[in-house]
Scaffold this active site. Structure first.
Site, PDB file in Angstrom:
ATOM      1  N   GLU A   1     -48.363  39.333 -78.458  1.00 34.78           N
ATOM      2  CA  GLU A   1     -50.028  38.824 -79.178  1.00 34.78           C
ATOM      3  C   GLU A   1     -50.764  38.606 -79.674  1.00 34.78           C
ATOM      4  O   GLU A   1     -51.129  38.851 -80.653  1.00 34.78           O
ATOM      5  CB  GLU A   1     -49.561  40.848 -79.842  1.00 34.78           C
ATOM      6  CG  GLU A   1     -48.094  41.016 -80.751  1.00 34.78           C
ATOM      7  CD  GLU A   1     -48.183  42.132 -81.752  1.00 34.78           C
ATOM      8  OE1 GLU A   1     -49.601  43.113 -81.463  1.00 34.78           O
ATOM      9  OE2 GLU A   1     -47.198  42.513 -82.486  1.00 34.78           O
TER      10      GLU A   1
ATOM     11  N   HIS B   1     -49.903  72.976 -91.378  1.00 32.50           N
ATOM     12  CA  HIS B   1     -49.687  73.722 -90.348  1.00 32.50           C
ATOM     13  C   HIS B   1     -50.646  74.020 -89.336  1.00 32.50           C
ATOM     14  O   HIS B   1     -50.568  73.982 -88.482  1.00 32.50           O
ATOM     15  CB  HIS B   1     -49.111  75.082 -90.599  1.00 32.50           C
ATOM     16  CG  HIS B   1     -47.313  74.573 -91.204  1.00 32.50           C
ATOM     17  ND1 HIS B   1     -46.213  74.110 -89.981  1.00 32.50           N
ATOM     18  CD2 HIS B   1     -47.074  74.972 -92.422  1.00 32.50           C
ATOM     19  CE1 HIS B   1     -45.522  74.463 -91.028  1.00 32.50           C
ATOM     20  NE2 HIS B   1     -45.776  75.142 -92.438  1.00 32.50           N
TER      21      HIS B   1
ATOM     22  N   CYS C   1     -49.508  48.062 -74.048  1.00 34.51           N
ATOM     23  CA  CYS C   1     -49.675  49.123 -75.154  1.00 34.51           C
ATOM     24  C   CYS C   1     -51.111  49.031 -76.463  1.00 34.51           C
ATOM     25  O   CYS C   1     -50.914  49.428 -77.017  1.00 34.51           O
ATOM     26  CB  CYS C   1     -48.703  49.068 -75.842  1.00 34.51           C
ATOM     27  SG  CYS C   1     -48.152  47.037 -76.804  1.00 34.51           S
TER      28      CYS C   1
ATOM     29  N   ASP D   1     -53.844  43.021 -80.989  1.00 35.45           N
ATOM     30  CA  ASP D   1     -53.623  41.582 -81.129  1.00 35.45           C
ATOM     31  C   ASP D   1     -54.058  40.516 -80.491  1.00 35.45           C
ATOM     32  O   ASP D   1     -54.432  39.678 -81.202  1.00 35.45           O
ATOM     33  CB  ASP D   1     -52.446  41.589 -82.555  1.00 35.45           C
ATOM     34  CG  ASP D   1     -52.167  42.311 -83.550  1.00 35.45           C
ATOM     35  OD1 ASP D   1     -53.266  42.173 -84.593  1.00 35.45           O
ATOM     36  OD2 ASP D   1     -51.942  43.211 -83.473  1.00 35.45           O
TER      37      ASP D   1
HETATM   38  C1  PEP Z   1     -51.240  45.530 -80.531  1.00 35.19           C
HETATM   39  O1  PEP Z   1     -51.639  44.701 -81.471  1.00 35.19           O
HETATM   40  O2  PEP Z   1     -52.098  45.935 -79.546  1.00 35.19           O
HETATM   41  C2  PEP Z   1     -50.397  46.878 -80.535  1.00 35.19           C
HETATM   42  C3  PEP Z   1     -50.299  47.989 -80.156  1.00 35.19           C
HETATM   43  O3  PEP Z   1     -50.569  46.911 -82.334  1.00 35.19           O
HETATM   44  P1  PEP Z   1     -50.785  47.066 -83.654  1.00 35.19           P
HETATM   45  O4  PEP Z   1     -52.418  48.124 -82.733  1.00 35.19           O
HETATM   46  O5  PEP Z   1     -50.035  48.347 -84.082  1.00 35.19           O
HETATM   47  O6  PEP Z   1     -50.736  46.016 -84.035  1.00 35.19           O
HETATM   48 MG    MG Z   2     -50.293  44.478 -83.082  1.00 30.14          MG
END
Ligand code: PEP
Ligand code: MG
Length: 540
Positions: free
Chosen positions: A427, A188, A498, A451
């Site tokens: 990726e 917490h 992402c 990746d």
């Molecule tokens: C990525 O590979 O950019 C990704 C968002 O996945 P992770 O970092 O969880 O492998």
């Molecule tokens: Mg990844």
């Protein structure tokens, strides 16, 4: 100058005088009592008084940190009504003829040890709570006053650990940061620290004579610097100043559109790993969740999380996001993310090995359980599903077939589910080369640049020796991103990014020019990226 490294639970820089909070000596005297009924009544009165105090603390916390974070004090009130706890105290008083202080403190210790030994991290974190309530009752029984946590001037507060009831008593205007020897990111204390916006470190074994000395808390790298030299101090003062100005400016961007000067609008989503992260997503005004790394549900657990456990987590996120899109990435285990209970073999090249969708398509029981949980949760919000580490069109077709099978069986069972968008992570170079074909199969792409950089440049992302080559600005990586966006759009799929690169504001304009539709970044980067979008003029 002395530097100590711990773990940052909230980013930021604090510079100030160190103050050490020492809990009063809680050594409890053990005495034999004659009138055990009277002693038991004394205990019950103290419990009532403690519940009253907790009620007051709850009201104060609701005002300061919101209902959700204040709930801990309700939990404490409930713990004080727990039959096992009360019976243990009664037993020690009545059957061992011991004083109430001893009975409460012994019960608190026993229960705390029991919680600490549990596998579940959440339950482990409750060990501090049971100690906290027991100390409260002991203090009342012995007529001791609460030690004040209020200081006259702002300080960096150091403590062994801070119980939730102590954290909430911090006067925010007088506390620059706190640093504890113990505690976890799940406790917490850490949760409240994040909500209170105070840089905080855990796991720092500070020297006792630090009190009164000047110190710096670096909540970016997890460092505590004691008696910094002039150069270090100057460096951190600059960071702090910059950070404060930036923070004030960025606050003003809440509620504003992610629109360029010439009117192009994109979606700005957030990445999360756990249900608790949603709080920061909402606080930073993200438009949705672009990547829910669902593997954390598996990593936190000592066995496969059940369909119902997963359903509860996805549903909670969907409901909290209240109609905003939540994209859940299916299990991405393997490579650097290992779970003992999967029984995965040791591999020569784990990054190029048995991971993510490869495991799911082999272990369909695990995959279908997750899909059922996600689909069930989709009736409670706006959910999308994406699949990691895709390398072929056949894989995507196989996945879609499995999704259809799961939907079919849910229908047969009369279980509701909503409309879900299906997408893939891009990726791998294979997915980039096939992005034209793949875009015909899905609703969206989300480019995982972490990746994609490792596979495009053939650089193991875990290998520190290769750091100098690991450049996501490499033209090959940028070309791969551009190709993916263009090919995605050819078949009407929307394309987001992402990976960490999405938060790199030196590339925001480049991504916008490439036509990206969505950027998904950690919650703490949302407003900075929004700022960069709003300063971009694509018409120039
Ligand atoms: C990525 O590979 O950019 C990704 C968002 O996945 P992770 O970092 O969880 O492998
Ligand atoms: Mg990844």
């Amino acid at each position: 100058m002395q530097e100590l490294i711990g773990k940052a639970v909230f980013a930021g820089v604090a510079i100030g005088t160190a103050a050490v909070y020492r809990k009063k000596d809680n050594a409890v005297k053990k005495t034999v009592v004659e009138d055990t009924d009277a002693e038991f009544k004394r205990f019950n009165d103290a419990v009532e008084a403690a519940k009253e105090e907790l009620g007051e603390l709850y009201d104060k916390a609701v005002e300061e940190v919101g209902e959700e974070n204040a709930a801990v004090f309700e939990v404490h009130q409930m713990m004080l009504e727990d039959d096992d706890y009360l019976e243990s105290v009664e037993d020690i008083i009545k059957n061992e003829s011991m004083n109430a202080e001893y009975a409460v403190s012994t019960t608190g210790e026993n229960f705390s040890e029991m919680f600490a030994a549990m596998d579940d991290e959440y339950m482990q974190a409750r060990a501090a709570d049971v100690k906290d309530i027991s100390n409260r009752v002991v203090k009342i029984l012995s007529g001791e006053k609460e030690e004040s946590l209020i200081h006259d001037k702002p300080v960096i507060l150091l403590a062994d650990d801070l119980a939730p009831s102590e954290t909430v008593q911090l006067d925010k205007s007088k506390i620059l940061s706190f640093v504890t020897r113990f505690g976890s990111t799940n406790s917490h204390t850490s949760i409240l620290a994040r909500t209170m916006n105070i840089p905080a470190l855990i796991g720092i074994d500070y020297p006792e004579d630090i009190a009164g000395k000047e110190a710096i808390v670096d909540g970016f790298s997890g460092k505590l610097i004691i008696e910094p030299d002039e150069e270090t101090l100057k460096h951190y003062m600059e960071i702090r100043e910059k950070q404060e100005k930036e923070r004030q400016l960025l606050e003003e961007l809440k509620g504003k559109e992610n629109k360029t000067i010439d009117g192009k609008e994109i979606r700005l989503y957030a990445n999360i790993g756990t249900v608790d992260d949603v709080q920061d997503v909402l606080k930073n005004d993200a438009g949705g969740i672009g990547l829910f790394r669902s593997e954390f549900l598996y990593l936190e657990s000592s066995d496969y999380p059940t369909e119902d456990q997963q359903f509860a987590a996805y549903k909670e996120v969907a409901e909290k996001m209240d109609g905003k899109q939540v994209i859940i990435r299916t299990l991405d285990i393997g490579a650097d993310k290992k779970c003992d209970y999967f029984g995965l073999e040791k591999e020569e090249n784990p990054a190029l090995g048995y991971r993510a969708i490869r495991i799911c398509l082999d272990r369909k029981d695990i995959f279908k359980t997750q899909l059922r949980a996600i689909l069930r949760a989709s009736s409670y919000g706006n959910i999308g599903i994406m699949f990691p580490m895709i390398i072929s069109v056949d894989e995507v077709r196989e996945i879609k077939k499995i999704v259809d099978e799961v939907k079919e069986s849910l229908k047969k069972e009369g279980i509701a589910f909503g409309e879900v968008e299906l997408g893939i992570m891009v990726e791998t170079p294979a997915a980039v080369f096939l992005s034209g074909e793949l875009s015909a199969e899905v609703d969206f792409f989300s480019i995982g640049t972490n990746d994609l950089t490792q596979y495009t440049l053939a650089i193991d992302r875990q290998n520190a020796k290769l750091e100098k080559y690991n450049d996501p600005h490499d033209p090959a990586v940028l070309k791969a991103i551009e190709m993916t966006i263009t090919n995605g759009h050819k078949n009407g799929a929307w394309v987001g990014i992402c990976g960490e690169l999405a938060a790199d504001t030196t590339l925001t304009e480049t991504f916008l020019r490439m036509g990206v539709d969505e950027l998904s970044v950690s919650a703490s980067h949302i407003l900075r990226v929004r700022d960069a979008i709003r300063k971009t003029d694509l018409g120039k």
